[in-house]
Scaffold this motif. Structure first.
Motif, PDB file in Angstrom:
ATOM      1  N   VAL A 235       0.826  -1.211   0.000  1.00 14.31           N
ATOM      2  CA  VAL A 235       0.000   0.000   0.000  1.00 14.31           C
ATOM      3  C   VAL A 235       0.860   1.262   0.000  1.00 14.31           C
ATOM      4  O   VAL A 235       0.464   2.290  -0.563  1.00 14.31           O
ATOM      5  CB  VAL A 235      -0.972  -0.008   1.201  1.00 14.31           C
ATOM      6  CG1 VAL A 235      -1.995  -1.121   1.036  1.00 14.31           C
ATOM      7  CG2 VAL A 235      -0.233  -0.151   2.530  1.00 14.31           C
ATOM      8  N   GLY A 236       2.041   1.223   0.644  1.00 19.03           N
ATOM      9  CA  GLY A 236       2.924   2.379   0.595  1.00 19.03           C
ATOM     10  C   GLY A 236       3.377   2.663  -0.825  1.00 19.03           C
ATOM     11  O   GLY A 236       3.405   3.827  -1.260  1.00 19.03           O
ATOM     12  N   ALA A 237       3.736   1.624  -1.565  1.00 17.73           N
ATOM     13  CA  ALA A 237       4.166   1.798  -2.950  1.00 17.73           C
ATOM     14  C   ALA A 237       3.011   2.287  -3.822  1.00 17.73           C
ATOM     15  O   ALA A 237       3.195   3.158  -4.685  1.00 17.73           O
ATOM     16  CB  ALA A 237       4.723   0.483  -3.489  1.00 17.73           C
ATOM     17  N   LEU A 238       1.808   1.735  -3.609  1.00 19.65           N
ATOM     18  CA  LEU A 238       0.645   2.170  -4.394  1.00 19.65           C
ATOM     19  C   LEU A 238       0.350   3.645  -4.146  1.00 19.65           C
ATOM     20  O   LEU A 238       0.069   4.403  -5.089  1.00 19.65           O
ATOM     21  CB  LEU A 238      -0.568   1.319  -4.041  1.00 19.65           C
ATOM     22  CG  LEU A 238      -0.472  -0.173  -4.387  1.00 19.65           C
ATOM     23  CD1 LEU A 238      -1.685  -0.926  -3.858  1.00 19.65           C
ATOM     24  CD2 LEU A 238      -0.338  -0.377  -5.890  1.00 19.65           C
ATOM     25  N   GLN A 239       0.403   4.067  -2.888  1.00  9.95           N
ATOM     26  CA  GLN A 239       0.171   5.479  -2.578  1.00  9.95           C
ATOM     27  C   GLN A 239       1.267   6.355  -3.162  1.00  9.95           C
ATOM     28  O   GLN A 239       1.010   7.459  -3.661  1.00  9.95           O
ATOM     29  CB  GLN A 239       0.102   5.677  -1.067  1.00  9.95           C
ATOM     30  CG  GLN A 239      -0.288   7.094  -0.636  1.00  9.95           C
ATOM     31  CD  GLN A 239      -1.657   7.484  -1.162  1.00  9.95           C
ATOM     32  OE1 GLN A 239      -2.651   6.797  -0.894  1.00  9.95           O
ATOM     33  NE2 GLN A 239      -1.722   8.563  -1.935  1.00  9.95           N
ATOM     34  N   CYS A 240       2.505   5.859  -3.120  1.00  9.91           N
ATOM     35  CA  CYS A 240       3.628   6.600  -3.699  1.00  9.91           C
ATOM     36  C   CYS A 240       3.414   6.831  -5.190  1.00  9.91           C
ATOM     37  O   CYS A 240       3.617   7.943  -5.691  1.00  9.91           O
ATOM     38  CB  CYS A 240       4.923   5.837  -3.453  1.00  9.91           C
ATOM     39  SG  CYS A 240       6.373   6.554  -4.246  1.00  9.91           S
TER      40      CYS A 240
END
Length: 672
Positions: A235-240
């Protein structure tokens, strides 16, 4: 004892602790070797990215300046390699204009970069800037040097680089059991440490789980396609990615390299995924989810057909038509897919196993392939130290150029292994002694004085004939590390000279060659200056016979050493006056004589006979690499040193040597 509430993994205090670790550690996280970085920060991958970026900007005809934003730039090594590859490595070749922006959450990292002289060169050229930027939260980035903000207005095209980043920002963890989807909640114990495993609890997943409908569609798809097991959602990568698309106004190239895989079959795990720990924590990246998200948002994905050794490299493109990316795809295929960063890592594993059999040509080719990366150089340096002294003139020229390239690739202060010392030692082996001394001085400016650096400086100063300077360095080495045996030996060696033995030494020999000295050294009794003069004449007269007084800079004459040579073999005997026993002077004298016999007489092997009870002499010989041969009449031991291993004919060569050089005064016992 559990103290925190159970929360989804992405909301756990683990990520706050992770952030605090990097803010607190700064560049020390890499300088002290705690956090790994070679795989995605070496000169090879940076050069590959530079080619892809240049090709992409040519594809999209970017006349205006583009912005290359490195997320989590950490030690700064990747940025330095990229800048060199993009602006310097291809000579005068014109590149589309870019500003490279090094960004991080750690203010300490940013301040370190801004103060580094090698990076300052690119700031002065107007092609490098810096920013504090949180890839998971920010949609605008303000550059600290130029003051421009990306995200407030339509910028030039943005190229983002995320290497070893997505594995270290928030993930969520899910489990499928009996066709039902559960989310794993975690809680930390009272210690609240990244080193401690949290408590886990699987709870039925609420619907919809996320505010972003595309993330929920991903969960539904996994629930439908995976019958059981565990999987991570990055989810951190998707938000990034969402933040970068917004900041770039939809004109984005994102390059990412991380541990993970894009295959759906690899998303599922039979056991709960655990974080890797290396000062910080990290999870494998679910690149399948990223690919799904990017294509769903209208982007294009360029990636290798196969992931090698768990390292995946991918390019995500937004704001370009499919037909516009031919150069980008070709460059990605050539520099990343055909032979890429993961292949280099695998090659380095092979090199580590077979390093001791590599020749200079193979090492030169490897260093050229790796763009003279400093970590690759370090892996080759021990082998180079053995091979370069015997290199041909052409090989020496080649490696001088290679060593200069290694120095250019180094970003000092970012690695646990400072390279000025090993590079300097190799320059010394090549005969470039002044260059070596300058590098030793540079090493000490970075790490402070060390015994090993002073030892190398002593050896190099001695090679230049600056003996007083060499003695000072050797004494400094011993002061810094009194247990450094090599410094002790060198210090003694520098204090000694071998002076040709003459009749003028007869009074000293008569006074010091007492009964015990002559017995242990197997000499005829010397009871007068006349006996001493006859002995001097015997050991200095005839073909292949020489003798030397062992002179100490402070103590004067301390002993005598004799040398007999015939063809490529030599034999020697040394003795010291009693007051100089046990000081290492015999070892140093024998070492100096061996060097003289090799360089002046072409000797390839040396023999000596020693009484079995003469323990001090035996220890001195063994420290110098002499090996005992089995064949010698009691109470004698026969020792040999050779440039090549002994063979069945060694004893025959020794007998010929003795027959050709032995006098009537100095005749060793030998079996008939």
């Amino acid at each position: 004892m559990q103290t925190d509430a159970l929360l989804p993994l992405s909301q756990s205090p683990l990520w706050r602790l992770q952030r605090e670790y990097f803010e607190r550690a700064g560049v020390d996280a890499w300088r002290k070797g705690v956090v790994p970085s070679f795989v995605t920060s070496n000169a090879f991958i940076a050069h590959a990215y530079a080619q892809v970026v240049a090709a992409h900007l040519e594809d999209v005809s970017a006349a205006e300046r583009a912005y290359v934003v490195e997320l989590g730039a950490g030690s700064g090594r990747f940025a330095h390699h990229f800048l060199r590859a993009y602006f310097d490595d291809d000579g005068e070749r014109a590149r589309p204009p870019i500003t490279y922006v090094m960004s991080d959450i750690s203010r300490a990292n940013v301040e370190f970069w801004r103060a580094h002289p090698k990076l300052a060169e690119y700031v002065a050229r107007g092609v490098l800037d810096f920013a504090l930027f949180d890839a998971c939260a920010d949609r605008a980035l303000t550059m600290l040097e130029g003051g421009r903000t990306l995200g407030d207005a339509a910028p030039g095209r943005v190229i983002a680089i995320a290497n070893y980043l997505f594995d270290s920002i928030p993930h969520d963890l899910f489990m499928i059991d009996g066709g039902r989807l559960y989310e794993c909640h975690v809680a930390l114990d009272a210690q609240r440490s990244l080193d401690m495993d949290p408590s886990y609890e699987a709870r039925p997943c609420s619907e919809p789980r996320y505010a972003d409908a595309s993330w929920n569609r991903l969960l539904d798809a996994y629930g439908a396609s995976l019958s059981s097991g565990w999987f991570l959602l990055p989810v951190g990568a998707l938000q990034c990615v969402a933040n970068l698309i917004a900041m770039a106004r939809g004109r984005l190239l994102l390059l990412s390299a991380d541990k993970g895989t894009p295959a759906l079959t690899d998303v599922r795990r039979d056991v709960r995924p655990l974080p890797a720990r290396h000062g910080s924590i990290s999870f494998n990246v679910n690149y399948h989810a990223l690919t799904d998200y990017v294509t769903g948002a209208g982007g294009q994905v360029i990636e290798p057909k196969h992931t090698r050794r768990g390292l995946h490299v991918a390019a995500y493109v937004f704001g370009a038509g499919r037909g516009e990316l031919s150069r980008t795809r070709d460059a990605f295929e050539q520099h990343i897919a055909d032979f890429g960063p993961a292949d280099l890592v695998e090659l380095m594993r092979t090199v580590t196993r077979h390093r001791d059999t590599m020749g200079l040509l193979e090492i030169a080719e490897l260093l050229d392939l790796a763009r003279c990366d400093t970590d690759v150089f370090r892996a080759c340096q021990p082998r180079l130290a053995k091979l370069l002294p015997g290199a041909s003139p052409e090989e020496r020229r080649s490696f001088r150029a290679i060593l200069h390239r290694v120095l250019a690739a180094d970003l000092s202060g970012t690695s646990p292994h400072e390279i000025s010392l090993p590079v300097g030692a190799l320059f010394s082996a090549l005969g470039d002694h002044e260059q070596a001394l300058a590098l030793f001085e540079r090493a000490e400016s970075l790490t402070g004085p060390t015994a090993v650096t002073r030892l190398h400086a002593a050896v190099t100063s001695a090679s230049l004939g600056r003996l007083e300077e060499a003695r000072r360095h050797a004494r400094d080495a011993l002061r810094l590390d009194p247990q450094l045996a090599a410094a002790r030996v060198l210090s003694v060696d520098l204090d000694l000279t071998l002076a040709p033995l003459t009749p003028a030494h007869a009074p000293w020999i008569a006074a010091h060659a007492d009964a015990e000295v002559t017995r242990l050294s197997r000499l005829a009794p010397i009871s007068s200056e006349l006996d001493a003069a006859r002995w001097i004449r015997a050991v200095t007269t005839g073909a292949g016979r020489r003798a030397f007084a062992i002179e100490h800079v402070d103590r004067g004459t301390v002993g005598v050493i004799t040398l007999s040579t015939f063809q490529s073999a030599g034999s020697f005997v040394f003795w010291l006056s009693r007051e100089h026993w046990g000081l290492g002077l015999g070892t140093a004298a024998a070492h100096r004589l061996r060097r003289l016999a090799i360089t002046q007489d072409g000797v390839e092997e040396l023999f000596t006979l020693v009484l079995a009870e003469n323990v001090r002499s035996i220890r001195a010989l063994e420290r110098l690499g002499f090996r005992r041969l089995a064949d010698a009449p009691p109470p004698l031991f026969l020792y040999r040193w050779g440039a090549r291993p002994s063979d069945p004919h060694a004893l025959a060569r020794l007998r010929r040597l003795l027959d050709a050089t032995t006098s009537e005064i100095e005749e060793p016992a030998w079996p008939t």
